[in-house]
Design a protein around this motif. Structure first.
Motif, PDB file in Angstrom:
ATOM      1  N   VAL A 119     -62.424 -22.317 -47.254  1.00 54.97           N
ATOM      2  CA  VAL A 119     -61.620 -22.320 -46.028  1.00 54.97           C
ATOM      3  C   VAL A 119     -62.067 -23.499 -45.169  1.00 54.97           C
ATOM      4  O   VAL A 119     -61.244 -24.279 -44.668  1.00 54.97           O
ATOM      5  CB  VAL A 119     -61.798 -21.000 -45.239  1.00 54.97           C
ATOM      6  CG1 VAL A 119     -61.154 -21.111 -43.857  1.00 54.97           C
ATOM      7  CG2 VAL A 119     -61.191 -19.831 -46.011  1.00 54.97           C
ATOM      8  N   PHE A 120     -63.382 -23.655 -45.046  1.00 53.87           N
ATOM      9  CA  PHE A 120     -63.893 -24.719 -44.177  1.00 53.87           C
ATOM     10  C   PHE A 120     -63.740 -26.097 -44.828  1.00 53.87           C
ATOM     11  O   PHE A 120     -63.397 -27.071 -44.156  1.00 53.87           O
ATOM     12  CB  PHE A 120     -65.344 -24.417 -43.788  1.00 53.87           C
ATOM     13  CG  PHE A 120     -65.430 -23.208 -42.895  1.00 53.87           C
ATOM     14  CD1 PHE A 120     -65.167 -23.330 -41.537  1.00 53.87           C
ATOM     15  CD2 PHE A 120     -65.690 -21.949 -43.415  1.00 53.87           C
ATOM     16  CE1 PHE A 120     -65.186 -22.214 -40.697  1.00 53.87           C
ATOM     17  CE2 PHE A 120     -65.711 -20.832 -42.594  1.00 53.87           C
ATOM     18  CZ  PHE A 120     -65.468 -20.958 -41.237  1.00 53.87           C
ATOM     19  N   GLN A 121     -63.971 -26.166 -46.124  1.00 53.14           N
ATOM     20  CA  GLN A 121     -63.762 -27.432 -46.836  1.00 53.14           C
ATOM     21  C   GLN A 121     -62.346 -27.950 -46.624  1.00 53.14           C
ATOM     22  O   GLN A 121     -62.128 -29.118 -46.306  1.00 53.14           O
ATOM     23  CB  GLN A 121     -63.936 -27.218 -48.355  1.00 53.14           C
ATOM     24  CG  GLN A 121     -65.343 -27.335 -48.858  1.00 53.14           C
ATOM     25  CD  GLN A 121     -65.814 -28.778 -48.916  1.00 53.14           C
ATOM     26  OE1 GLN A 121     -65.048 -29.704 -48.659  1.00 53.14           O
ATOM     27  NE2 GLN A 121     -67.086 -28.973 -49.229  1.00 53.14           N
ATOM     28  N   MET A 186     -48.893 -14.554 -45.478  1.00 51.97           N
ATOM     29  CA  MET A 186     -49.456 -15.791 -46.035  1.00 51.97           C
ATOM     30  C   MET A 186     -49.020 -15.996 -47.480  1.00 51.97           C
ATOM     31  O   MET A 186     -48.747 -17.119 -47.915  1.00 51.97           O
ATOM     32  CB  MET A 186     -50.986 -15.759 -45.936  1.00 51.97           C
ATOM     33  CG  MET A 186     -51.483 -15.958 -44.516  1.00 51.97           C
ATOM     34  SD  MET A 186     -53.266 -16.166 -44.424  1.00 51.97           S
ATOM     35  CE  MET A 186     -53.812 -14.491 -44.559  1.00 51.97           C
ATOM     36  N   LEU A 187     -48.934 -14.893 -48.219  1.00 47.29           N
ATOM     37  CA  LEU A 187     -48.538 -15.010 -49.619  1.00 47.29           C
ATOM     38  C   LEU A 187     -47.105 -15.530 -49.732  1.00 47.29           C
ATOM     39  O   LEU A 187     -46.816 -16.426 -50.537  1.00 47.29           O
ATOM     40  CB  LEU A 187     -48.683 -13.643 -50.309  1.00 47.29           C
ATOM     41  CG  LEU A 187     -48.576 -13.633 -51.817  1.00 47.29           C
ATOM     42  CD1 LEU A 187     -49.614 -14.555 -52.444  1.00 47.29           C
ATOM     43  CD2 LEU A 187     -48.778 -12.214 -52.349  1.00 47.29           C
ATOM     44  N   GLN A 321     -53.373 -29.879 -46.586  1.00 49.31           N
ATOM     45  CA  GLN A 321     -54.555 -29.434 -45.841  1.00 49.31           C
ATOM     46  C   GLN A 321     -54.277 -28.088 -45.161  1.00 49.31           C
ATOM     47  O   GLN A 321     -55.069 -27.155 -45.254  1.00 49.31           O
ATOM     48  CB  GLN A 321     -54.914 -30.494 -44.795  1.00 49.31           C
ATOM     49  CG  GLN A 321     -56.182 -30.173 -44.035  1.00 49.31           C
ATOM     50  CD  GLN A 321     -56.602 -31.338 -43.134  1.00 49.31           C
ATOM     51  OE1 GLN A 321     -56.127 -32.462 -43.281  1.00 49.31           O
ATOM     52  NE2 GLN A 321     -57.494 -31.077 -42.204  1.00 49.31           N
ATOM     53  N   LEU A 322     -53.115 -27.998 -44.519  1.00 46.64           N
ATOM     54  CA  LEU A 322     -52.739 -26.753 -43.838  1.00 46.64           C
ATOM     55  C   LEU A 322     -52.543 -25.625 -44.844  1.00 46.64           C
ATOM     56  O   LEU A 322     -53.119 -24.541 -44.726  1.00 46.64           O
ATOM     57  CB  LEU A 322     -51.463 -26.981 -43.028  1.00 46.64           C
ATOM     58  CG  LEU A 322     -50.875 -25.716 -42.393  1.00 46.64           C
ATOM     59  CD1 LEU A 322     -51.828 -25.177 -41.334  1.00 46.64           C
ATOM     60  CD2 LEU A 322     -49.514 -26.016 -41.773  1.00 46.64           C
ATOM     61  N   PHE A 328     -56.785 -20.217 -48.862  1.00 47.31           N
ATOM     62  CA  PHE A 328     -58.144 -19.679 -48.968  1.00 47.31           C
ATOM     63  C   PHE A 328     -58.420 -18.583 -47.937  1.00 47.31           C
ATOM     64  O   PHE A 328     -59.189 -17.650 -48.214  1.00 47.31           O
ATOM     65  CB  PHE A 328     -59.178 -20.822 -48.918  1.00 47.31           C
ATOM     66  CG  PHE A 328     -59.171 -21.630 -50.184  1.00 47.31           C
ATOM     67  CD1 PHE A 328     -59.604 -21.063 -51.387  1.00 47.31           C
ATOM     68  CD2 PHE A 328     -58.686 -22.931 -50.217  1.00 47.31           C
ATOM     69  CE1 PHE A 328     -59.569 -21.784 -52.578  1.00 47.31           C
ATOM     70  CE2 PHE A 328     -58.642 -23.661 -51.401  1.00 47.31           C
ATOM     71  CZ  PHE A 328     -59.093 -23.085 -52.586  1.00 47.31           C
ATOM     72  N   VAL A 329     -57.753 -18.641 -46.783  1.00 47.03           N
ATOM     73  CA  VAL A 329     -57.872 -17.520 -45.840  1.00 47.03           C
ATOM     74  C   VAL A 329     -57.285 -16.254 -46.483  1.00 47.03           C
ATOM     75  O   VAL A 329     -57.853 -15.164 -46.410  1.00 47.03           O
ATOM     76  CB  VAL A 329     -57.154 -17.831 -44.502  1.00 47.03           C
ATOM     77  CG1 VAL A 329     -57.111 -16.599 -43.613  1.00 47.03           C
ATOM     78  CG2 VAL A 329     -57.849 -18.971 -43.763  1.00 47.03           C
ATOM     79  N   LEU A 330     -56.149 -16.447 -47.119  1.00 46.10           N
ATOM     80  CA  LEU A 330     -55.513 -15.338 -47.840  1.00 46.10           C
ATOM     81  C   LEU A 330     -56.480 -14.716 -48.855  1.00 46.10           C
ATOM     82  O   LEU A 330     -56.619 -13.501 -48.970  1.00 46.10           O
ATOM     83  CB  LEU A 330     -54.271 -15.903 -48.543  1.00 46.10           C
ATOM     84  CG  LEU A 330     -53.609 -15.156 -49.678  1.00 46.10           C
ATOM     85  CD1 LEU A 330     -52.712 -14.088 -49.099  1.00 46.10           C
ATOM     86  CD2 LEU A 330     -52.752 -16.081 -50.518  1.00 46.10           C
ATOM     87  N   LEU A 331     -57.169 -15.582 -49.555  1.00 43.58           N
ATOM     88  CA  LEU A 331     -58.113 -15.108 -50.573  1.00 43.58           C
ATOM     89  C   LEU A 331     -59.259 -14.315 -49.932  1.00 43.58           C
ATOM     90  O   LEU A 331     -59.664 -13.258 -50.435  1.00 43.58           O
ATOM     91  CB  LEU A 331     -58.661 -16.333 -51.320  1.00 43.58           C
ATOM     92  CG  LEU A 331     -59.457 -16.080 -52.572  1.00 43.58           C
ATOM     93  CD1 LEU A 331     -58.620 -15.367 -53.614  1.00 43.58           C
ATOM     94  CD2 LEU A 331     -59.977 -17.401 -53.143  1.00 43.58           C
TER      95      LEU A 331
END
Ligand code: PFF
Length: 381
Positions: A119-121, A186-187, A321-322, A328-331
């Motif tokens: 998420v941060f990467q 998000m999905l 990027q967005l 990854f937030v979804l994950l």
């Protein structure tokens, strides 16, 4: 009879929580990569059959047992065995579940930690315009660094403990009612993005074109000279995954069943949950494979598929990027609503037999799983 841990405030919440348990890394990380490894459509079909013929009946049984016992899986099995005049050895079902939960959590939290790190990467632009070698080295640096892995593993474990410590109503229920709708939105956003930016037709073909030769047998030769060898491995993997993805066999669902309102329909709810879990896995495939094929990448990368292959796609796509961050937030959300169900059976049990507060129980269980997880984190480096 009501559970001493409290009850779900409605049937809908129970369904949401159980979908939360079922939908996790299994759907978004593992299902796409094993489908990629085993060649697509035919594997998906075998998996769907396993869900329908094995997964659904077992989930019904777990919910049913939980609702009758109204306690942690260990106490539920003891209580029901006593009621039926059966051997108390049945409680081993509960104990083995708690142990299996620890084993799963020990690697689950490490992989969820990868997702947190990504998420941060992604958000910081660290994956923009990344090459294949670059993506491999970002992933390699992460799993090669014990320090980084342990930090993210710890953060994720604390997130899990924080929810479970607050109890069924204020912890689990509140978490899933926020996480699950967000996850769904998000999905859909990700599938729409894959539709617009990826090679959607190839993704669909890969997931749904059934080529049985790839699952049932490996054939060589031509014409009348073809010789085929039966290979059961993909079927075994599909069946194992059906258990994993529905959170079956370790009491997580039994624990959630203990808090279900008496009037819920076990058959109806199980079918809803299984369908939702399956749809999420397929949607995850539809979010991932079009991006993989659209950028000329390979679907068979294994566990690195969404951590190494997918970032290359995000890196070169408009809005990558967005949307990469959203992915990854979804994950993380999916993993979080699952990990709480891995901890709940053991916590409920300690509260019942030791009369500990949930906070103490959740902290100790989390600590123990965290220690086990160190072994998993260090196995990568
Ligand atoms: N079903 C979860 C997933 O697909 O990621 C994993 C899991 C959660 C398995 C809880 C078992 C469990 F008790």
């Amino acid at each position: 009879r009501e559970s001493v841990h409290g009850m779900w405030s409605s049937r809908t919440v129970f369904i949401m929580a159980t979908i939360g348990s079922a939908v996790g890394l299994g759907n978004i990380w593992k299902f796409p990569y094993i489908t990629g490894e085993y060649g697509g459509g035919a594997f998906v079909l075998v998996y769907l059959l396993c869900i329908a013929l094995i997964g659904i009946p077992i989930m019904m049984a777990e919910i049913l047992l939980g609702r009758r016992g109204r306690s942690s899986p260990i106490q539920t099995m003891k209580r029901l065995a006593d009621e039926q005049g059966a051997s108390r050895v049945w409680s081993l079902v509960g104990y083995s579940g708690v142990i299996a939960g620890f084993l799963i959590l020990s690697f689950y939290s490490v992989v969820a930690g990868w997702a947190l790190a990504y998420v941060f990467q992604t958000a910081s632009g660290g994956l923009n315009a990344i090459t294949a070698e670059g993506a491999a080295s970002v992933f390699g640096d992460l799993v090669g660094s014990p320090g980084q892995l342990l930090v993210w593993h710890s953060v994720f474990m604390l997130m899990t403990i924080a929810v479970v410590a607050r109890g069924v109503r204020h912890g689990l229920e509140r978490a899933v009612t926020i996480l699950m709708p967000a996850l769904l939105v998000m999905l859909f956003v990700m599938v729409a993005y894959a539709y617009v930016e990826g090679d959607f037709a190839s993704g669909v073909a890969f997931l749904f074109n059934v080529d049985f030769a790839r699952v049932f047998e490996l054939c060589t030769g031509e014409g009348t000279q073809v010789s085929c060898r039966f290979s059961g491995e993909p079927m075994l993997v599909a069946m194992g995954h059906a258990f994993f993805t529905l959170s079956l066999g370790l009491g997580a669902i039994m624990a959630y069943g203990a808090y279900v309102p008496a009037h819920a329909s076990i058959t109806g709810d199980t079918i809803t949950i299984a369908i939702a879990d399956t749809v999420v896995a397929l949607l995850a495939g539809l979010a991932i494979f079009p991006l993989v094929f659209g950028n000329g990448l390979e679907p068979g990368a294994g566990p690195g598929l969404i951590f190494q292959t997918l970032p290359i796609a995000f890196g070169i796509m408009p809005g990558g990027q967005l949307f990469g961050t959203v992915f990854f937030v979804l994950l993380v959300f999916a993993a979080w609503s699952s990990s709480i169900s891995l901890v709940e059976p053991a916590v409920a049990w300690l509260v019942e037999v030791r009369r500990w507060s949930r906070l103490t129980a959740a902290f100790l269980i989390g600590l123990f799983a965290w220690i086990l997880g160190i072994g998993s984190a260090l196995s990568f480096n």
